[in-house]
Write an enzyme that holds these catalytic residues in place. Structure first.
Site, PDB file in Angstrom:
ATOM      1  N   THR A 126       9.917   2.101  -4.426  1.00 53.68           N
ATOM      2  CA  THR A 126       9.829   0.717  -3.951  1.00 53.68           C
ATOM      3  C   THR A 126      10.542  -0.216  -4.928  1.00 53.68           C
ATOM      4  OG1 THR A 126       7.737   1.158  -2.864  1.00 53.68           O
ATOM      5  CG2 THR A 126       8.207  -1.148  -3.376  1.00 53.68           C
ATOM      6  N   ASN A 151       0.869  -1.175   0.000  1.00 50.42           N
ATOM      7  CA  ASN A 151       0.000   0.000   0.000  1.00 50.42           C
ATOM      8  C   ASN A 151       0.902   1.221   0.000  1.00 50.42           C
ATOM      9  OD1 ASN A 151      -2.833  -1.157   0.427  1.00 50.42           O
ATOM     10  ND2 ASN A 151      -1.582  -2.195   1.983  1.00 50.42           N
ATOM     11  N   GLU A 152       1.080   1.755  -1.203  1.00 51.89           N
ATOM     12  CA  GLU A 152       2.004   2.867  -1.375  1.00 51.89           C
ATOM     13  C   GLU A 152       1.363   4.167  -0.878  1.00 51.89           C
ATOM     14  OE1 GLU A 152       4.805   1.976  -1.870  1.00 51.89           O
ATOM     15  OE2 GLU A 152       5.196   0.832  -3.681  1.00 51.89           O
ATOM     16  N   PRO A 153       2.157   5.230  -0.674  1.00 53.15           N
ATOM     17  CA  PRO A 153       1.591   6.510  -0.223  1.00 53.15           C
ATOM     18  C   PRO A 153       0.394   6.907  -1.089  1.00 53.15           C
ATOM     19  CG  PRO A 153       3.967   6.647  -0.238  1.00 53.15           C
ATOM     20  CD  PRO A 153       3.620   5.308  -0.818  1.00 53.15           C
ATOM     21  N   SER A 203      -2.547   5.441  -0.659  1.00 54.83           N
ATOM     22  CA  SER A 203      -3.539   4.356  -0.590  1.00 54.83           C
ATOM     23  C   SER A 203      -4.630   4.733   0.409  1.00 54.83           C
ATOM     24  CB  SER A 203      -2.886   3.054  -0.093  1.00 54.83           C
ATOM     25  OG  SER A 203      -1.913   2.636  -0.991  1.00 54.83           O
TER      26      SER A 203
END
Ligand code: F6R
Length: 648
Positions: A190, A171-173, A175
């Protein structure tokens, strides 16, 4: 979703947390090993508790470098203490997409390699998102994954790591807090951070299937682990505002989440970084130095210009109450900084300088530089290395690993071509080298992504790096017999993932130490690099020194250990105990010493997010240290190398 403000969970916690600025309970351990044992113990207790109630235990699991020590400990608990995984059901957080599960880098392979293949878990109880499905089937699969978790009663305990950008799972920034299991596109940072698993960024899949944030928050208990260099993001997640830009900060909304971190990952927490702000501070000289230096840097003022007002405005009122006048404290810190600067890393002969970082006697000294890879000596302490030699000390370098995985295939054929041509030119029978060249060429032409090199190719790659290291030592002026190539076995896996240190590594190191009996040792002190080669190399030296000390060997009493920062960052300026200045000429000389490592030039292998070459990183870092000293009011040098003493 079990949400509530962690500050409200109980009164004791409330006071502690407010005191320490932390909105999530944090447990700090000496190192990743003890932190992992703590987590493994909690998992084991939960499994056993569920067993006694004849229930399943549902675990949510993570991959990455962080949980490797945890899984090793769980395997140990299974093998040595009989912990059974028969009642365990696991759901992994994520999987790359698209990727075959049998690929070396898939999380399916990772989990089997580190845990599942070594314990008695029923394969039917293992769930991971499927990275092999056609895209149109993924949505259905994700819904089924969520349903399966619910059908089995939900996750009892979720293990998490944290990305440098604050991601949990993938869950990347950005999300959403309501996100569920889904296909996501990976953040470039990432992909770069994970490129080490693939050797090459272009091979890192662009997508992944990950549990959502709401899926994670539904877990009854969450343990997030972080080691080493994660300090900045840990502090932001624990002490900052809840924001979707830092997904881990959303864990502040969970009522039973704990961060388990090591000392290095804790360094940016207010209670560690600026304990005077939490009201819990013992004013040791080191702490005073840190507080004053940080304040001076923050205010962009030389130390001697700090005023009483500056102290009071920056939370240092207590220090004034305890230690007196601002100017007196300024002077104390200024002297500490001044006395750490010396052009004599081996001590100044025939001089009695009580505050000098090194002893003047004996002179000359026998100095041993441990270099994890064949170029860390010159990159990280090249200026000091040259000074030690030029000042008449007997300098030895121990290259701990062969460094073979960082040599490109092209170098192998180029050098084999040379070997064949050389033999031909001088009438030497080149039948054998020709065969090696042909087999290597054929092998490399058909080598699959991440296939482990043959022993022959690895040894050629090691030889290339050995020749570069020898050339650097010659450049500095060292005799060939003072270069020691240890080829420590822990490194020789042929892959990025290394073995833990072994008895053989320790014995080789103890033997060398006994043989040389150095007065001074320099090691790469990358304490914050839990799984990297540098940390293992350091652990091996520490363990060897401990054993030698226990054995009562007399020479060890007169042996001082200095740590240089081997990887990318420098010591915190307030912690530096010996700073070696460099003139512009010395900076250039060091640069040419680094250039000798041709196999590492132009394309830095495993460079992470930093595209600068090694010589650029070294020069920026050394110039930065000099600028910081100058900013604090000390003499301005062109560059400085920095060391911290290790007491054992
Ligand atoms: C892994 C995962 C990721 C990692 C994170 C940290 O399953 O979901 O969130 O936990 O990227 O990775 P490492 O531990 O390699 O630093």
């Amino acid at each position: 979703m079990p949400q509530k403000n962690a500050n409200m969970s109980n009164n004791k916690l409330n006071v502690d947390l407010i005191d320490s600025f932390e909105k999530i309970p944090v447990k700090i351990f000496n190192d990743s090993k003890t932190g992992s044992s703590y987590v493994a113990r909690e998992i084991a207790n939960l499994i056993k508790d569920k067993q006694s109630k004849k229930q399943h235990c549902v675990l949510g699991l993570a991959t990455g470098s962080t949980p490797i020590t945890l899984y090793a400990e769980l395997v140990r608990l299974h093998k040595e203490e009989g912990l059974s995984f028969k009642n365990v059901i696991t759901f992994n957080l994520d999987e790359y997409y698209p990727l075959q599960k049998k690929a070396l880098q898939s999380y399916w392979s990772f989990m089997h390699r580190h845990l599942f293949s070594h314990v008695d878990i029923d394969p039917k109880n293992i769930y991971l998102p499927n990275g092999e499905l056609p895209k149109e089937e993924i949505k259905k699969e994700c819904v089924a994954y969520e349903n399966k978790i619910e059908d089995l009663g939900g996750i009892d305990l979720q293990i998490l790591g944290i990305g440098n950008n604050g991601h949990i799972g993938f869950n990347e920034p950005g999300s959403s807090i309501f996100s569920k299991t889904r296909l996501v596109s990976l953040d470039n940072s990432t992909r770069i951070a994970n490129a080490y698993e693939f050797q090459n960024i272009s091979q890192v899949p662009r997508m992944a299937i990950t549990m959502g944030i709401s899926t994670i928050l539904k877990a009854k208990r969450i343990l997030l682990m972080a080691w080493g260099m994660k300090a900045p993001i840990v502090a932001k997640s624990v002490e900052g505002h809840v924001t979707e830009q830092i997904p881990a900060s959303i864990l502040q909304q969970h009522n039973d989440c704990t961060f388990v971190i090591d000392e290095n990952a804790a360094t940016e927490l207010t209670r560690i970084k600026s304990p005077w702000l939490t009201g819990e501070c013992v004013w040791t000289p080191k702490m005073i130095k840190r507080a004053v230096v940080n304040t001076a840097l923050k205010l962009n003022k030389p130390v001697l210009s700090l005023t009483t007002h500056d102290y009071n405005e920056n939370g240092l009122g207590d220090l004034l109450v305890e230690k007196g006048e601002a100017y007196e404290i300024n002077l104390q810190v200024y002297y500490l900084l001044r006395d750490s600067i010396t052009g004599w890393p081996g001590g100044k002969p025939n001089a009695i300088i009580p505050a000098h970082p090194e002893r003047s006697e004996p002179h000359p000294k026998r100095c041993l530089i441990f270099s994890p890879h064949p170029d860390d000596d010159i990159i990280s302490m090249g200026g000091t290395f040259m000074r030690l030699h030029d000042q008449g000390h007997e300098v030895h370098v121990a290259y701990q690993t062969s460094g073979n995985i960082a040599v490109t295939d092209e170098f192998v054929t180029r050098f084999l071509d040379f070997a064949v041509g050389f033999e031909e030119q001088f009438g030497i029978d080149n039948h054998k080298s020709k065969t090696i060249l042909t087999t290597s060429r054929n092998y490399l032409a058909t080598k699959k992504i991440n296939e482990v090199d043959t022993d022959e190719i690895r040894s050629i790659k090691g030889l290339i790096r050995r020749c570069e290291a020898k050339a650097t030592c010659r450049y500095v002026g060292l005799k060939e017999e003072n270069c020691h190539f240890m080829n420590l076995p822990f490194y020789e896996t042929g892959t990025v993932e290394k073995n833990p240190m072994s008895e053989k590594d320790i014995h080789l190191t103890i033997d060398l130490l006994h043989q040389l009996q150095p007065h001074q040792i320099f090691c790469a002190g990358d304490l914050a690099d839990p799984h990297g080669t540098h940390k293992v190399c350091l652990d091996i030296v520490f363990e060897s020194l401990k054993r030698i000390k226990q054995s009562g060997a007399a020479w060890i009493k007169d042996c001082w250990v200095w740590l240089y920062k081997g990887a990318w960052q420098e010591w915190d300026i307030a912690d530096i105990e010996m700073a070696i200045p460099m003139s512009p000429d010395q900076v250039m000389k060091k640069r040419f010493g680094i250039f000798i490592h041709q196999s590492q030039k132009d394309m830095v292998p495993f460079q992470g997010t930093d595209s600068r070459e090694f010589w650029q990183r070294a020069e920026d870092r050394n110039a930065n240290t000099a600028n910081l000293y100058a900013g604090l009011g000390l003499t301005k040098y062109a560059a400085m190398e920095a060391f911290v003493r290790w007491y054992y």
